[in-house]
Design a protein around this motif. Structure first.
Motif, PDB file in Angstrom:
ATOM      1  N   SER A  33       0.649  -1.201   0.021  1.00 45.29           N
ATOM      2  CA  SER A  33       0.056  -0.007  -0.034  1.00 45.29           C
ATOM      3  C   SER A  33       0.952   1.185   0.050  1.00 45.29           C
ATOM      4  O   SER A  33       0.620   2.172  -0.779  1.00 45.29           O
ATOM      5  CB  SER A  33      -0.742  -0.044   1.218  1.00 45.29           C
ATOM      6  N   THR A  34       2.062   1.328   0.766  1.00 44.65           N
ATOM      7  CA  THR A  34       2.867   2.375   0.903  1.00 44.65           C
ATOM      8  C   THR A  34       3.375   2.682  -0.520  1.00 44.65           C
ATOM      9  O   THR A  34       3.561   3.738  -0.940  1.00 44.65           O
ATOM     10  CB  THR A  34       4.083   2.124   1.965  1.00 44.65           C
ATOM     11  N   VAL A  35       4.039   1.397  -1.035  1.00 45.45           N
ATOM     12  CA  VAL A  35       4.546   1.619  -2.491  1.00 45.45           C
ATOM     13  C   VAL A  35       3.642   2.258  -3.356  1.00 45.45           C
ATOM     14  O   VAL A  35       3.901   3.055  -4.314  1.00 45.45           O
ATOM     15  CB  VAL A  35       5.078   0.299  -2.816  1.00 45.45           C
ATOM     16  N   TRP A  36       2.358   1.850  -3.611  1.00 46.38           N
ATOM     17  CA  TRP A  36       1.536   2.089  -4.521  1.00 46.38           C
ATOM     18  C   TRP A  36       1.133   3.631  -4.229  1.00 46.38           C
ATOM     19  O   TRP A  36       0.987   4.563  -5.083  1.00 46.38           O
ATOM     20  CB  TRP A  36       0.007   1.561  -4.223  1.00 46.38           C
ATOM     21  N   TRP A  37       1.138   4.150  -2.897  1.00 44.76           N
ATOM     22  CA  TRP A  37       0.509   5.410  -2.763  1.00 44.76           C
ATOM     23  C   TRP A  37       1.864   6.375  -3.272  1.00 44.76           C
ATOM     24  O   TRP A  37       1.682   7.530  -3.637  1.00 44.76           O
ATOM     25  CB  TRP A  37       0.402   5.946  -1.364  1.00 44.76           C
ATOM     26  N   ARG A  38       3.275   5.952  -3.000  1.00 46.92           N
ATOM     27  CA  ARG A  38       4.316   6.507  -3.457  1.00 46.92           C
ATOM     28  C   ARG A  38       4.525   6.758  -4.945  1.00 46.92           C
ATOM     29  O   ARG A  38       4.672   7.595  -5.354  1.00 46.92           O
ATOM     30  CB  ARG A  38       5.546   5.850  -2.876  1.00 46.92           C
ATOM     31  N   ASN A  39       3.961   5.626  -5.489  1.00 45.32           N
ATOM     32  CA  ASN A  39       3.912   5.597  -7.046  1.00 45.32           C
ATOM     33  C   ASN A  39       2.934   6.681  -7.562  1.00 45.32           C
ATOM     34  O   ASN A  39       2.959   7.529  -8.511  1.00 45.32           O
ATOM     35  CB  ASN A  39       3.629   4.285  -7.767  1.00 45.32           C
ATOM     36  N   VAL A  40       1.787   6.714  -6.965  1.00 48.45           N
ATOM     37  CA  VAL A  40       0.878   7.623  -7.194  1.00 48.45           C
ATOM     38  C   VAL A  40       1.223   9.112  -7.229  1.00 48.45           C
ATOM     39  O   VAL A  40       1.038   9.861  -8.042  1.00 48.45           O
ATOM     40  CB  VAL A  40      -0.604   7.410  -6.263  1.00 48.45           C
ATOM     41  N   LYS A  41       1.868   9.466  -5.986  1.00 45.11           N
ATOM     42  CA  LYS A  41       2.536  10.785  -5.654  1.00 45.11           C
ATOM     43  C   LYS A  41       3.402  10.956  -6.712  1.00 45.11           C
ATOM     44  O   LYS A  41       3.684  12.190  -7.290  1.00 45.11           O
ATOM     45  CB  LYS A  41       2.937  10.810  -4.215  1.00 45.11           C
ATOM     46  N   LEU A  42       4.480  10.075  -7.150  1.00 46.52           N
ATOM     47  CA  LEU A  42       5.633  10.605  -8.062  1.00 46.52           C
ATOM     48  C   LEU A  42       4.833  10.701  -9.290  1.00 46.52           C
ATOM     49  O   LEU A  42       5.291  11.606 -10.167  1.00 46.52           O
ATOM     50  CB  LEU A  42       6.391   9.294  -8.130  1.00 46.52           C
ATOM     51  N   THR A  43       3.922   9.912  -9.678  1.00 43.68           N
ATOM     52  CA  THR A  43       3.214   9.911 -10.947  1.00 43.68           C
ATOM     53  C   THR A  43       2.442  11.546 -11.276  1.00 43.68           C
ATOM     54  O   THR A  43       2.722  12.162 -12.249  1.00 43.68           O
ATOM     55  CB  THR A  43       1.899   9.289 -11.126  1.00 43.68           C
ATOM     56  N   VAL A  44       1.882  11.915 -10.101  1.00 40.68           N
ATOM     57  CA  VAL A  44       1.082  13.304  -9.950  1.00 40.68           C
ATOM     58  C   VAL A  44       2.315  14.413 -10.046  1.00 40.68           C
ATOM     59  O   VAL A  44       2.081  15.319 -10.826  1.00 40.68           O
ATOM     60  CB  VAL A  44       0.509  13.490  -8.940  1.00 40.68           C
ATOM     61  N   ALA A  45       3.343  14.098  -9.328  1.00 38.33           N
ATOM     62  CA  ALA A  45       4.423  15.120  -9.440  1.00 38.33           C
ATOM     63  C   ALA A  45       5.030  15.263 -10.826  1.00 38.33           C
ATOM     64  O   ALA A  45       5.306  16.402 -11.406  1.00 38.33           O
ATOM     65  CB  ALA A  45       5.536  14.689  -8.467  1.00 38.33           C
ATOM     66  N   LEU A  46       5.320  14.098 -11.515  1.00 40.29           N
ATOM     67  CA  LEU A  46       5.815  14.231 -12.904  1.00 40.29           C
ATOM     68  C   LEU A  46       4.835  14.860 -13.824  1.00 40.29           C
ATOM     69  O   LEU A  46       5.318  15.576 -14.697  1.00 40.29           O
ATOM     70  CB  LEU A  46       6.069  12.798 -13.195  1.00 40.29           C
ATOM     71  N   ILE A  47       3.368  14.928 -13.712  1.00 44.50           N
ATOM     72  CA  ILE A  47       2.740  15.251 -14.640  1.00 44.50           C
ATOM     73  C   ILE A  47       2.325  16.751 -14.424  1.00 44.50           C
ATOM     74  O   ILE A  47       2.642  17.553 -15.127  1.00 44.50           O
ATOM     75  CB  ILE A  47       0.994  14.550 -14.478  1.00 44.50           C
ATOM     76  N   SER A  48       2.667  17.137 -12.934  1.00 37.84           N
ATOM     77  CA  SER A  48       2.496  18.515 -12.647  1.00 37.84           C
ATOM     78  C   SER A  48       4.091  19.265 -13.263  1.00 37.84           C
ATOM     79  O   SER A  48       3.928  20.355 -13.764  1.00 37.84           O
ATOM     80  CB  SER A  48       2.800  18.832 -11.230  1.00 37.84           C
ATOM     81  N   LEU A  49       4.878  18.817 -13.003  1.00 34.66           N
ATOM     82  CA  LEU A  49       6.338  19.091 -13.730  1.00 34.66           C
ATOM     83  C   LEU A  49       6.188  19.154 -15.198  1.00 34.66           C
ATOM     84  O   LEU A  49       6.832  20.269 -15.884  1.00 34.66           O
ATOM     85  CB  LEU A  49       7.349  18.167 -13.296  1.00 34.66           C
ATOM     86  N   LEU A  50       5.648  18.327 -16.089  1.00 31.01           N
ATOM     87  CA  LEU A  50       5.457  18.224 -17.171  1.00 31.01           C
ATOM     88  C   LEU A  50       4.591  19.558 -17.811  1.00 31.01           C
ATOM     89  O   LEU A  50       4.748  20.072 -18.463  1.00 31.01           O
ATOM     90  CB  LEU A  50       4.997  16.929 -17.658  1.00 31.01           C
ATOM     91  N   LEU A  51       3.624  19.612 -17.005  1.00 30.94           N
ATOM     92  CA  LEU A  51       2.725  20.854 -17.329  1.00 30.94           C
ATOM     93  C   LEU A  51       3.429  22.103 -17.072  1.00 30.94           C
ATOM     94  O   LEU A  51       3.146  22.933 -17.995  1.00 30.94           O
ATOM     95  CB  LEU A  51       1.272  20.744 -16.213  1.00 30.94           C
ATOM     96  N   VAL A  52       4.042  22.222 -15.982  1.00 33.65           N
ATOM     97  CA  VAL A  52       5.019  23.470 -15.761  1.00 33.65           C
ATOM     98  C   VAL A  52       5.926  23.842 -16.916  1.00 33.65           C
ATOM     99  O   VAL A  52       6.269  24.803 -17.682  1.00 33.65           O
ATOM    100  CB  VAL A  52       5.750  23.373 -14.615  1.00 33.65           C
ATOM    101  N   ILE A  53       6.872  22.655 -17.413  1.00 31.34           N
ATOM    102  CA  ILE A  53       7.777  22.833 -18.396  1.00 31.34           C
ATOM    103  C   ILE A  53       7.136  22.894 -19.747  1.00 31.34           C
ATOM    104  O   ILE A  53       7.277  23.941 -20.675  1.00 31.34           O
ATOM    105  CB  ILE A  53       8.577  21.487 -18.490  1.00 31.34           C
TER     106      ILE A  53
END
Length: 220
Positions: free
Chosen positions: A181-201
């Motif tokens: 469960s911890t790994v899954w939430w970490r992956n979700v957070k990492l995916t959201v962060a990457l999407i946000s970074l891509l939007l900013v770029i």
């Protein structure tokens, strides 16, 4: 080997008897019945010359037989047990109030038949020997069970170990589910962060492109 005489009595009251020989057995058995005092159960034998009188008394009912000394005690007492069971099964509570010789006409034939069987049929001794062997097997089984019970502390120790292993397995599974469960939430957070970074770029790149082309209205 032969059983020559048999009777069934309540106290000193003879209910049935049968003989295969002309002897004074009837007189001697009356003396034996008088000698048996009280209502205590008993299994005894009395000797008279080369004849043995075997007596089984149970619940006030006396079964007696006379046999030659070559018969030993095993076969005569097996015969007495057989006669006792047949008599009680046939007459039930009636044995407690019956008059003298009340069952003689019918049961004397049973006495004759069983005396013949236990005196001459080799299966009589074979069956009794088989019962003895079964009893020995039962004793061995009981002894083995006792030995297992003596090792009860070891069995309890094994049960405790098994319970501990089961508990450890349960905790391991619970920790594994928590880790997934911890790994899954970490992956979700990492995916959201990457999407946000891509939007900013993407926004920055578009801003630079619009600025370079002198098209400020493209960002509106």
């Amino acid at each position: 080997m032969a059983i020559l005489y048999a009777l069934v009595a309540r106290g000193s009251v003879v209910l049935a008897e049968f003989t295969t020989a002309s002897t004074n057995a009837s007189t001697i058995t009356r003396q034996i019945l008088e000698k048996l005092s009280g209502d205590n159960d008993s299994h005894v034998s009395y000797s008279q010359d080369r004849l043995i009188f075997h007596v089984k008394r149970t619940d006030g009912l006396t079964v007696l037989c006379m046999a030659d000394d070559s018969s030993g005690r095993r076969i005569p007492f097996t015969f007495l047990e057989d006669i006792h069971q047949r008599f009680v099964r046939t007459y039930g509570r009636g044995v407690h109030s019956a008059n003298a010789y009340a069952m003689n006409d019918e049961f004397s034939r049973v006495l004759n038949q069983q005396m013949e069987y236990y005196s001459n049929d080799p299966n009589a001794d074979r069956i009794n020997r088989l019962k003895g062997e079964m009893s020995q097997v039962l004793n061995v089984m009981i002894e083995n069970i006792d030995k297992v019970l003596e090792r009860g502390d070891r069995l309890e120790l094994l049960v405790d170990k098994a319970a501990n292993m089961q508990g450890n397995t349960f905790r391991f599974r619970k920790q594994a589910r928590r880790f997934r469960s911890t790994v899954w939430w970490r992956n979700v957070k990492l995916t959201v962060a990457l999407i946000s970074l891509l939007l900013v770029i993407t926004y920055v790149v578009l801003a630079l492109v619009c600025h370079g082309l002198a098209l400020p209205s493209c960002l509106k």
